[in-house]
Enzyme design. Structure first.
Site, PDB file in Angstrom:
ATOM      1  N   ASP A 371      14.047 -72.890  10.159  1.00  0.00           N
ATOM      2  CA  ASP A 371      14.077 -74.219  10.761  1.00  0.00           C
ATOM      3  C   ASP A 371      13.147 -75.176  10.016  1.00  0.00           C
ATOM      4  O   ASP A 371      13.471 -76.342   9.791  1.00  0.00           O
ATOM      5  CB  ASP A 371      13.613 -74.150  12.219  1.00  0.00           C
ATOM      6  CG  ASP A 371      14.414 -73.182  13.070  1.00  0.00           C
ATOM      7  OD1 ASP A 371      14.985 -72.231  12.504  1.00  0.00           O
ATOM      8  OD2 ASP A 371      14.457 -73.367  14.295  1.00  0.00           O
ATOM      9  N   GLU A 500      25.215 -67.139  13.580  1.00  0.00           N
ATOM     10  CA  GLU A 500      24.806 -65.817  14.056  1.00  0.00           C
ATOM     11  C   GLU A 500      25.864 -65.145  14.921  1.00  0.00           C
ATOM     12  O   GLU A 500      25.630 -64.049  15.438  1.00  0.00           O
ATOM     13  CB  GLU A 500      23.478 -65.941  14.800  1.00  0.00           C
ATOM     14  CG  GLU A 500      22.346 -66.359  13.876  1.00  0.00           C
ATOM     15  CD  GLU A 500      21.029 -66.567  14.597  1.00  0.00           C
ATOM     16  OE1 GLU A 500      20.961 -66.302  15.816  1.00  0.00           O
ATOM     17  OE2 GLU A 500      20.072 -67.005  13.945  1.00  0.00           O
ATOM     18  N   LYS A 604      28.458 -69.994  16.340  1.00  0.00           N
ATOM     19  CA  LYS A 604      27.342 -70.435  17.174  1.00  0.00           C
ATOM     20  C   LYS A 604      26.867 -71.816  16.745  1.00  0.00           C
ATOM     21  O   LYS A 604      26.417 -72.609  17.566  1.00  0.00           O
ATOM     22  CB  LYS A 604      26.187 -69.427  17.060  1.00  0.00           C
ATOM     23  CG  LYS A 604      24.987 -69.739  17.933  1.00  0.00           C
ATOM     24  CD  LYS A 604      23.862 -68.736  17.696  1.00  0.00           C
ATOM     25  CE  LYS A 604      22.654 -69.031  18.572  1.00  0.00           C
ATOM     26  NZ  LYS A 604      21.485 -68.180  18.231  1.00  0.00           N
TER      27      LYS A 604
END
Length: 768
Positions: A371, A500, A604
């Site tokens: 991130d 994911e 996702k």
């Protein structure tokens, strides 16, 4: 799937451009507001709980956190295998120094006796304020006002000012000030995102003692042995009296004072709390002396001066980072809160990073992920370049650990950064969605490239950046191979991309594309700086091999659909049955076994779409639009990382309405709790992503090797967008309306930039 509309969600906190006003006590939202009203400074974070503690019967999650400081515990496997992650790190949850409790005539002063109560977090000054008008059962009234801040100028300091006024009586009031290291942790069974932090499980008490109007504790972090000191001092009103007591419990120190109140006359208390840490081999006395010295400095400086310093720091930050949006107060509040949270949570010392939940809660155990590199550093490179460099310096400090991890994974060269970590060791116990996400290496390379393009900082590249690029590039030639059966194209097998909900595949498009970008950038950099290549022991043959891998990188493509295939097998799977999936079954990861999810075409979060956004002009807009049209309907957006990327993608390909919807979801992800888990911490990457929605998406800003480009296309509903950014030792202010932009060079040398691909040169003070 469809982005959540912020207008359809009732606001937990009132709307205001520079504040988060909490106008009503709402027991059901107490824990959420603890997160939203958190304060921090990159090292120290404190949740927005009441000074007297949580009201009885409400869900709560008390927390004071230290960034980069962690405990370590062995990971328990039912079945293990070679090179599985061995230990889990947990960000330290430390003693709560906010505790201030009042008792009048034996009756606790708390929210249950409130006639009125409100709080507000002032984002312009970094101060949390609270007003409480309270009445006892006998009719006595108290007016209480508090100010609380975590100092931006003094990394170790939490400061509180408490003002108490008796409204309709005169008489004694009991005040209890405490340092509490025995408050309970928080855990939510069945949700892997939450994590589980507990002082009892992570800290061992070494010593504690009361002192004059204060006290101190010293703990040792389990597993890591790190020493943590917490010390506090109360500065009392002139006529206050300390009532000594020896009734102290382990991990709880408390001072009892008696105040003499006079009706209508305010009494004021100041509380200063210092937190600091040292390595396991440090002397106890040296750390406690350091803490005592810092505390004495704070007390000598005084609350008023410390508050002024706080205000000045935030004023300077906003001068370079503020974003102004006309016409939408909810979005204005949202973007400022997101920037405020980023500034509060990012490590600034080169030895800490920025956790997925910042310093606002226990989510993900305080781990660092990709991130930082894909979302936060590209933003900070343009807002606070020095801070971006410190985040990259943290990764450099763990380069040796990354080399060691590569050897554990049977690679003889290069470095493999961990998927999730604090101290540099891989902490992901689920390798299909953890270690297999090798693209962490490419994310770090992307962040280095983003920082370098934004700053031109050649010294950083020589000192740190190039070495990280070289070691991670060496790794890719270990992991991938030239496939002799497929015309010697370069392939990378058995990896997991950003999505994911798809795991362990061959030739994930995102991974391959980002590795191609990294290798090409590394080769270009070292060819232009042969002395640097020599210093890093990179031969001409090695450079040639990297260039060949970049040139022959396989990027899967389906000619029939005319789209990039997410990987070699994704398009062969059956589609997920969205029509018959109940709303309460989202997010899928909490309701279906991974194997059920893995065998379907369902995402996702952005994967191929993310690659296309990051690759910028290397992919045609027509191709981006086709990929977006195919993959977005298959995307659940169960990840908070997804909406902002789709906003940018839709803006870039011309669907401004969809772009605006996804921006709204990103900008108020936490303020409106769109994902239903902000109670355990904010979504830091999404916060950075909301800035990218505005600046990359609607303003069309791109930092390319050829220069700074703008292609604005702002939705009418947002009226006017104004923001500042730093670019190669210059400060620019850019104002956007529709497809037009106004650029002002506030400081720095003349600059040629490109507006809708037209070259424009501006000088300092000039506006075009």
């Amino acid at each position: 799937m469809t982005a959540t509309s912020s207008s359809a969600t009732p606001h937990i906190l009132a709307l205001a451009p520079w504040h988060l006003p909490d106008l009503n006590y709402q027991p059901a939202h107490y824990m959420l507001k603890e997160t939203l009203l958190s304060i921090g400074n990159g090292y120290l974070g404190s949740r927005g709980s009441f000074e007297e503690g949580a009201p009885a019967g409400v869900s709560h999650c008390e927390g004071t956190y230290l960034n980069g400081v962690f405990s370590s515990e062995p990971i328990a496997y039912g079945e293990s295998a070679h090179a599985f992650a061995e230990n889990n790190h947990k960000m330290l949850q430390v003693a709560n120094g906010k505790v201030l409790k009042l008792v009048l005539d034996g009756e606790s002063v708390d929210i249950h006796g409130a006639i009125s109560h409100q709080r507000q977090l002032d984002m312009h000054q970094g101060v949390l304020e609270r007003d409480l008008l309270w009445q006892s059962q006998s009719g006595k009234q108290l007016k209480i006002h508090s100010k609380r801040f975590v100092s931006q100028q003094h990394a170790n300091l939490l400061a509180i000012e408490l003002t108490i006024t008796a409204v309709n009586f005169s008489g004694p009031l009991d005040l209890f000030s405490a340092l509490d290291a025995r408050y309970p942790g928080y855990h939510k069974a069945g949700d892997p995102r939450v994590g589980e932090m507990s002082i009892a499980d992570t800290l061992s008490l070494v010593q504690q003692q009361l002192s004059h109007n204060g006290g101190q504790m010293l703990h040792s972090a389990k597993g890591s042995g790190t020493l943590v000191a917490a010390i506090w001092q109360d500065l009392l009103p002139p006529d206050a009296r300390c009532i000594t007591t020896n009734e102290q419990a382990a991990n709880l120190l408390q001072q009892h004072y008696l105040l003499q109140l006079v009706a209508g006359k305010p009494q004021q208390l100041h509380k200063f709390v210092i937190y600091c840490h040292a390595g396991a081999t440090s002397e106890h006395s040296r750390l406690t002396q350091q803490a005592a010295s810092l505390l004495q400095q704070a007390c000598s400086t005084g609350f008023a001066t410390l508050l002024t310093e706080q205000q000045q720091w935030w004023q300077s930050f906003w001068q370079g980072a503020d974003v102004s949006i006309d016409g939408d107060l909810a979005m204005q509040q949202g973007i400022r809160f997101n920037l405020f949270s980023l500034a509060q949570s990012a490590g600034r010392n080169g030895q800490s990073n920025i956790a997925a939940k910042g310093l606002t809660g226990p989510g993900y155990d305080g781990h660092y992920f990709w991130d930082t590199e894909v979302y936060v550093i590209p933003v900070m490179s343009l807002l606070q370049p020095e801070l971006a460099k410190q985040l990259l310096a943290h990764r450099y400090s763990q380069l040796d650990a990354a080399r060691q991890r590569a050897r554990q994974m049977s690679h003889h060269k290069g470095a493999l950064y961990p998927w999730r970590t604090i101290g540099g060791e891989e902490c992901s116990a689920y390798f299909p969605a953890g270690t297999a996400q090798y693209h962490i290496n490419a994310a770090i390379a992307y962040a280095i490239r983003s920082y370098y393009l934004a700053t031109g900082d050649a010294q950083f590249m020589a000192d740190m950046g190039a070495e990280m690029l070289v070691e991670t590039s060496r790794f890719w030639l270990e992991l991938g191979f030239f496939n002799a059966r497929q015309n010697h194209r370069f392939e990378i097998h058995q990896v997991t991309g950003p999505d994911e909900y798809t795991a362990i595949v061959n030739n994930n498009y995102y991974t391959n594309a980002m590795v191609k970008l990294q290798l090409a950038f590394c080769c270009k950099l070292l060819k232009a700086a042969p002395d640097l290549a020599t210093a890093l022991d990179v031969s001409a043959e090695e450079l040639s091999l990297w260039q060949r891998a970049a040139d022959q990188m396989y990027l899967p493509y389906d000619a029939e659909l005319a789209i990039h295939a997410q990987d070699d097998s994704f398009l062969q799977k059956q589609h997920w049955d969205f029509a018959n999936t109940p709303a309460e079954h989202y997010p899928l990861l909490l309701n279906y076994h991974p194997l059920v999810i893995y065998r379907h075409q369902v995402l996702k979060q952005a994967d191929t779409v993310l690659a296309n956004v990051l690759l910028d002009e290397q992919i045609s807009l027509a191709q981006k639009a086709r990929d977006l049209a195919y993959y977005e309907p298959l995307t659940t957006h169960d990840s908070s990382l997804s909406a902002c990327i789709h906003s940018i993608a839709f803006a870039e390909t011309g669907d401004i309405k969809r772009a605006q919807d996804f921006f709204g979801d990103s900008a108020r992800m936490d303020l409106d709790n769109h994902h239903g888990n902000t109670e355990v911490g904010v979504h830091i990457a999404c916060m950075a992503g909301s800035w990218l929605c505005l600046v990359q998406g609607f303003a069309g800003v791109r930092v390319r090797p050829a220069g700074l480009f703008l292609a604005p296309n702002l939705p009418e509903a947002l009226g006017e967008l104004r923001f500042r950014l730093h670019y190669q030792q210059r400060l620019l202010e850019i104002t956007v309306q529709g497809q037009q932009a106004r650029c002002q060079l506030i400081s720095g040398a003349p600059l040629t930039l490109y507006l809708h691909d037209q070259a424009i040169t501006i000088s300092q003070g000039a506006t075009l």
